[in-house]
Structures are given as C-alpha cells and as structure tokens.
Design an enzyme around this catalytic site. Structure first.
Site, mmCIF file in Angstrom:
data_model
loop_
_atom_site.group_PDB
_atom_site.id
_atom_site.type_symbol
_atom_site.label_atom_id
_atom_site.label_comp_id
_atom_site.label_asym_id
_atom_site.label_seq_id
_atom_site.Cartn_x
_atom_site.Cartn_y
_atom_site.Cartn_z
ATOM 1 N N SER A 12 41.864 47.483 42.638
ATOM 2 C CA SER A 12 42.956 47.787 41.712
ATOM 3 C C SER A 12 42.648 49.083 40.967
ATOM 4 C CB SER A 12 43.136 46.651 40.700
ATOM 5 O OG SER A 12 42.048 46.615 39.797
ATOM 6 N N LYS A 80 34.979 39.586 31.183
ATOM 7 C CA LYS A 80 35.679 38.325 30.918
ATOM 8 C C LYS A 80 36.057 37.597 32.205
ATOM 9 C CE LYS A 80 40.310 40.425 30.399
ATOM 10 N NZ LYS A 80 40.947 39.794 31.564
ATOM 11 N N ASP A 81 36.032 38.292 33.357
ATOM 12 C CA ASP A 81 36.352 37.660 34.636
ATOM 13 C C ASP A 81 35.137 37.037 35.320
ATOM 14 O OD1 ASP A 81 39.002 38.485 34.419
ATOM 15 O OD2 ASP A 81 38.669 40.343 35.533
ATOM 16 N N THR A 122 52.426 35.406 30.800
ATOM 17 C CA THR A 122 50.974 35.583 30.852
ATOM 18 C C THR A 122 50.391 34.621 31.874
ATOM 19 O OG1 THR A 122 48.881 35.433 29.650
ATOM 20 C CG2 THR A 122 50.636 33.969 28.922
ATOM 21 N N LEU A 125 45.661 30.819 30.310
ATOM 22 C CA LEU A 125 45.834 29.591 29.536
ATOM 23 C C LEU A 125 45.524 29.836 28.063
ATOM 24 C CD1 LEU A 125 44.182 26.881 31.842
ATOM 25 C CD2 LEU A 125 46.615 27.350 31.556
ATOM 26 N N ARG A 126 44.533 30.680 27.800
ATOM 27 C CA ARG A 126 44.154 31.000 26.411
ATOM 28 C C ARG A 126 45.301 31.675 25.676
ATOM 29 N NH1 ARG A 126 42.932 35.688 24.224
ATOM 30 N NH2 ARG A 126 42.929 36.664 26.290
ATOM 31 N N ARG A 127 45.897 32.680 26.297
ATOM 32 C CA ARG A 127 47.008 33.387 25.657
ATOM 33 C C ARG A 127 48.221 32.481 25.513
ATOM 34 N NH1 ARG A 127 45.805 38.628 29.425
ATOM 35 N NH2 ARG A 127 44.338 39.699 28.024
ATOM 36 N N LYS A 128 48.494 31.685 26.544
ATOM 37 C CA LYS A 128 49.646 30.774 26.498
ATOM 38 C C LYS A 128 49.509 29.791 25.342
ATOM 39 C CE LYS A 128 52.146 27.301 29.218
ATOM 40 N NZ LYS A 128 52.245 26.612 30.537
ATOM 41 N N ARG A 144 51.003 36.923 37.247
ATOM 42 C CA ARG A 144 49.785 37.227 37.987
ATOM 43 C C ARG A 144 49.827 38.651 38.528
ATOM 44 N NH1 ARG A 144 47.089 33.845 40.808
ATOM 45 N NH2 ARG A 144 45.767 35.678 40.976
ATOM 46 N N GLY A 145 48.668 39.118 38.968
ATOM 47 C CA GLY A 145 48.564 40.437 39.572
ATOM 48 C C GLY A 145 47.726 41.374 38.724
ATOM 49 N N VAL A 147 47.120 44.929 36.503
ATOM 50 C CA VAL A 147 47.924 45.355 35.351
ATOM 51 C C VAL A 147 49.177 46.115 35.785
ATOM 52 C CG1 VAL A 147 46.097 45.322 33.635
ATOM 53 C CG2 VAL A 147 46.416 47.367 35.029
ATOM 54 N N THR A 149 50.923 45.705 38.582
ATOM 55 C CA THR A 149 51.855 44.718 39.114
ATOM 56 C C THR A 149 52.509 43.925 37.992
ATOM 57 O OG1 THR A 149 50.516 44.490 41.116
ATOM 58 C CG2 THR A 149 52.072 42.725 40.656
ATOM 59 N N ARG A 150 51.722 43.522 37.011
ATOM 60 C CA ARG A 150 52.256 42.726 35.903
ATOM 61 C C ARG A 150 53.235 43.539 35.066
ATOM 62 N NH1 ARG A 150 47.482 41.051 32.680
ATOM 63 N NH2 ARG A 150 46.147 42.236 34.102
ATOM 64 N N CYS A 235 37.273 29.604 33.075
ATOM 65 C CA CYS A 235 38.569 30.179 32.703
ATOM 66 C C CYS A 235 39.639 29.096 32.656
ATOM 67 C CB CYS A 235 38.967 31.265 33.698
ATOM 68 S SG CYS A 235 37.927 32.726 33.657
#
Length: 305
Positions: A12, A80-81, A122, A125-128, A144-145, A147, A149-150, A235
């Site tokens: 990406s 974070k990934d 989003t 799950l954390r942001r949601k 998903r995707g 940045v 793509t999103r 995650c």
C-alpha cells in the site's frame, strides 16, 4: 560485512512510505537497502470484517513467512497492526519516533449529524465502540482497505464520515481540510508508531536497525502493548491505550469497551519513569479484576459465533 538489507513491506502507499523512510535512515547510516513489497491477506480480503478473518497478524503474517524463508531481512509495520506475541525467531529490532497518535473524523463538510442521526464508517472495533458510546443513536458501518481505498469508499457512499488515524493520512499527504480531531477517543495501543522486526539470529541487521530506535517511543509502546496483551485483546476487542512521558513521569490511560459501546472500563496511572516495565500489566489486571474479565469473556463468545 555490509550486505544489502532487504526490507519487506506491504504494497500500500502508506506501507511503502514507511519502508522508504526506514530505507533512507539506513542509507544515511551507510547501509545499502532494497525494498521488497508483498500483498498481505488483510489487503486482499476486503469483504469481511477483520475479526472474522482470525485477525491476529492478518497484515503481518505474509511478511513473517517471507522473513522466515529468507526472502527479506527485516520488515516494517505500523506497530498497532503487529500482534503482541511475535513468531518464534522474529524480534523487535527498533521502534521509530512516534507520530501523531490522534484519531480523526473525516467528514463531508457538514457536522450537523453529530447532534442527531448519522452513519460513520470504520473497520475498527475500538473506534466503533467508542463512537457508539458517545453517539448511541448513530449507525456504524464496516470499512476495510488501505487508507486510499477507505477514503474513496467514503466519497462513494452516503456516510457522514469515517474515522482514520491522523498519522497515516499525514504521512502520505492525504489528510483533507474536512476533518476534526477526536481527542476524546483513546487510540489503539502503539498508534502512530512504526516498528522494524528482524530475525533473532541476524546480528548484522539487528545491530544496524537498532540505531534507528527511539527510546521514549519504545517505552510508551511497550506499556500500551503490555496492557493489550494482558487483556488478551489482540485486535478483537475494543481496547485503547496511550502512554506519554513528561520529564521523569509516565502518564498512562487504558480503556476497554463492550462491542456496542454501552459498557466502559477506564484506568489512568501516573508513575515514575523508572516503574514503566510492568505498568501495562498491572493496569490491565486492575481492569480485569473490576469487571473487565467478565466483559472479555462476553466479547470472545460473541465474536466466536
């Protein structure tokens, strides 16, 4: 020996930016480099939420395999990934100085929906959970995707906005004018930090990459990822954590939410810099002992259905 260091990365735009940043820093120290880009499973399968993909390491597994097979020497990731437990034989070689830790809402120029009903996108799950905690009447849809793509999906759909990490958009100059900082949202553990991993037995690469390490960022991300690991979230649970250093003091904040955002467990600690090593673990145990353990059991059961 001064071999060419092969840098593995996702393909990406953001991942390549990160890899080229590491390459330049190594080049400036006199180490020749080569960038090897691969496509991860997480980039290929975009029609399922991340938690349905078994999540842990979905963006890093392909590069782990390439390193173990000897196809690349090091790999660069958004920290974070990266799973809190690295594969056997792979070690953290350096954490680069952290960028912006804030989440932002990219919107379409009108924020009236914040006072009524809205649709926010989003894949986190954390942001949601945090969004629904603050805006319980809103709908949150999966996004998903990479940045780019999103951002395109936000443009193409009737959503009011989407949540992004500020650091990712800033790094590739994709941050629009129509955004607001979500300073009330606790970021993902290690958000804004880049990590370089290497093979444990590769002394040459480990010594080279170690020169890029930023100690303060390493300490803060250690605490946050320790908090995450102790909660056993990976995650797959709505977990946020942030550590900051001021002179000889560390301030830590950690949160655990239910999937729907209705339940929140929060902890804040201020300790001496000398006491950082088990801070994340202690904070997580306190959360678990005060209702977090029961909530984690519910989350795991729900996501396994």
């Amino acid at each position: 020996m001064n071999k060419t260091i092969r840098i593995g990365t996702r393909d990406s735009e953001l991942a390549l930016w990160q890899a080229h940043t590491v390459a330049k820093k190594l080049n400036d120290l006199g180490y020749p480099t080569e960038i090897v880009a691969v496509k991860s499973t997480g980039d290929i399968i975009l029609d399922k939420p991340l938690y349905e993909l078994g999540i842990t390491g979905i963006f890093t597994k392909t590069l782990d395999i390439a390193m173990i097979k000897g196809e690349v020497d090091i790999a660069v990731h958004s920290m974070k990934d990266v799973p809190t437990a690295l594969p056997t034989g792979i070690v953290q070689a350096a954490v680069l100085e952290r960028a912006n830790t804030v989440d932002i809402l990219v919107h379409k120029g009108n924020l009236d929906f914040l006072n009524g009903n809205g649709i926010i996108a989003t894949g986190s799950l954390r942001r949601k959970a945090q969004w629904l905690h603050k805006y319980p009447t809103h709908e949150v849809v999966d996004l998903r995707g990479n940045v780019n793509t999103r951002m395109q999906k936000l443009h193409d759909n009737n959503w009011n906005g989407a949540v992004f990490a500020a650091a990712g958009l800033e790094r590739i100059n994709l941050k629009p004018d129509t955004y607001i900082d979500l300073d009330w949202m606790t970021p993902a553990p290690a958000q804004g930090a880049m990590v370089v991993v290497a093979m444990e037995n590769d002394t040459f690469c480990r010594e080279a990459v170690a020169k890029l390490n930023h100690t303060e960022t390493e300490i803060c991300t250690h605490i946050e990822r320790q908090f995450l690991r102790e909660l056993e979230g990976g995650c797959t649970a709505p977990i946020g954590a942030l550590s900051t250093v001021t002179e000889n003091t560390i301030t830590f904040k950690g949160v655990l939410f239910s999937l729907d955002g209705t339940e929140k467990h929060e902890i804040e600690k201020v300790v001496s810099l000398d006491d950082y090593r088990d801070l994340g673990q202690k904070a997580a145990r306190e959360v678990l002992d005060n209702g977090g353990s029961a909530l984690m059991a519910v989350i795991k059961k729900t996501l396994q259905k």
